[in-house]
Each structure stands twice: as C-alpha cells, then as structure tokens.
Design a protein around this motif. Structure first.
Motif, PDB file in Angstrom:
ATOM      1  N   SER A   1       0.841  -1.189   0.000  1.00  0.00           N
ATOM      2  CA  SER A   1       0.000   0.000   0.000  1.00  0.00           C
ATOM      3  C   SER A   1       0.874   1.237   0.000  1.00  0.00           C
ATOM      4  CB  SER A   1      -0.939   0.006   1.212  1.00  0.00           C
ATOM      5  OG  SER A   1      -0.204   0.003   2.418  1.00  0.00           O
ATOM      6  N   ASP A   2       0.306   2.350  -0.474  1.00  0.00           N
ATOM      7  CA  ASP A   2       1.069   3.596  -0.440  1.00  0.00           C
ATOM      8  C   ASP A   2       1.010   4.207   0.961  1.00  0.00           C
ATOM      9  OD1 ASP A   2      -1.398   4.877  -0.189  1.00  0.00           O
ATOM     10  OD2 ASP A   2      -1.442   5.572  -2.250  1.00  0.00           O
ATOM     11  N   ASN A   3       1.703   5.331   1.140  1.00  0.00           N
ATOM     12  CA  ASN A   3       1.819   5.903   2.479  1.00  0.00           C
ATOM     13  C   ASN A   3       0.501   6.458   3.009  1.00  0.00           C
ATOM     14  OD1 ASN A   3       1.789   8.019   0.669  1.00  0.00           O
ATOM     15  ND2 ASN A   3       3.391   9.203   1.695  1.00  0.00           N
TER      16      ASN A   3
END
Length: 117
Positions: free
Chosen positions: A71-73
């Motif tokens: 997942s992204d931040n």
C-alpha cells in the motif's frame, strides 16, 4: 460511504505476472485493513492477502512466495503483485476494506484474472 475500484486484471500464460491495484475513496476509516479476495468459477470467495494500516501483512498459504501485497503511504491504495501465476489462480479478484472500528466491510466490483496453460 467507501468506494473501491479494482484494475489490472487480464489474461496471462502460466508463469506470467500481473499487478492488481485498488483505489479507495470516500470516507476512509482511520483504522482499517485492506486486502484481496478471489472467487474461482463455481467456488467460494477466499482470502488472498491483507495489509493493515500499520503495514502488517497476511498471505494465504497458496500464494506465499508468489504474491506481494503493498500500500502507499496514505493507505488509500493497495496493490497485489502476482508472479508465477498458475491456472488455479484464475478467478475474479475483489478488493476489500475492513473498518476496524465499526467492523463494516466494503467491496469492489471485482477484476477478472485468467491464466492459460
């Protein structure tokens, strides 16, 4: 309300790779897990992989070593890198978000993955 949109499905030969993406929008809960499930034709939906808000991951035994969830931040997008695909991996893949506070579940519409021999 949470909306989930999957993309990246398609047709590949056995041994090939695909990368699925799921974009979440709407009212994203602070504490959540996002993940991927799949449903082969004529079979039950099953867990593939999940990732929590603090980036802990869980994989089904059948995909360990071949699939990677990330997942992204912001944790509003979740990806599934699928390598060494097998015909048994063919299914409709669904993105799921689980609200850890309310325990509500949200599902995407699914994306088709087809693996040829």
């Amino acid at each position: 309300q949470v909306q989930l949109v999957e993309s990246g499905g398609g047709l590949v030969q056995a041994g090939g790779s695909l990368r699925l993406s799921c974009a979440a929008s709407g009212s994203i809960p602070r504490f959540n897990t996002m993940g991927w499930f799949r449903q082969p034709p004529g079979n039950q939906r099953e867990l593939v992989a999940v990732v929590t808000s603090n980036s802990d991951t869980i994989y089904a035994d059948s995909v360990k070593g071949r699939f990677t969830i990330s997942s992204d931040n912001t944790k509003n997008t979740v990806n599934l890198q699928m390598n060494s695909l097998k015909p048994d991996d063919a299914a409709v893949y669904y993105c799921r978000l689980f609200d850890g506070t309310s325990r509500a579940e949200y599902w995407g519409q699914g994306t088709q993955v087809t693996v040829s021999y």
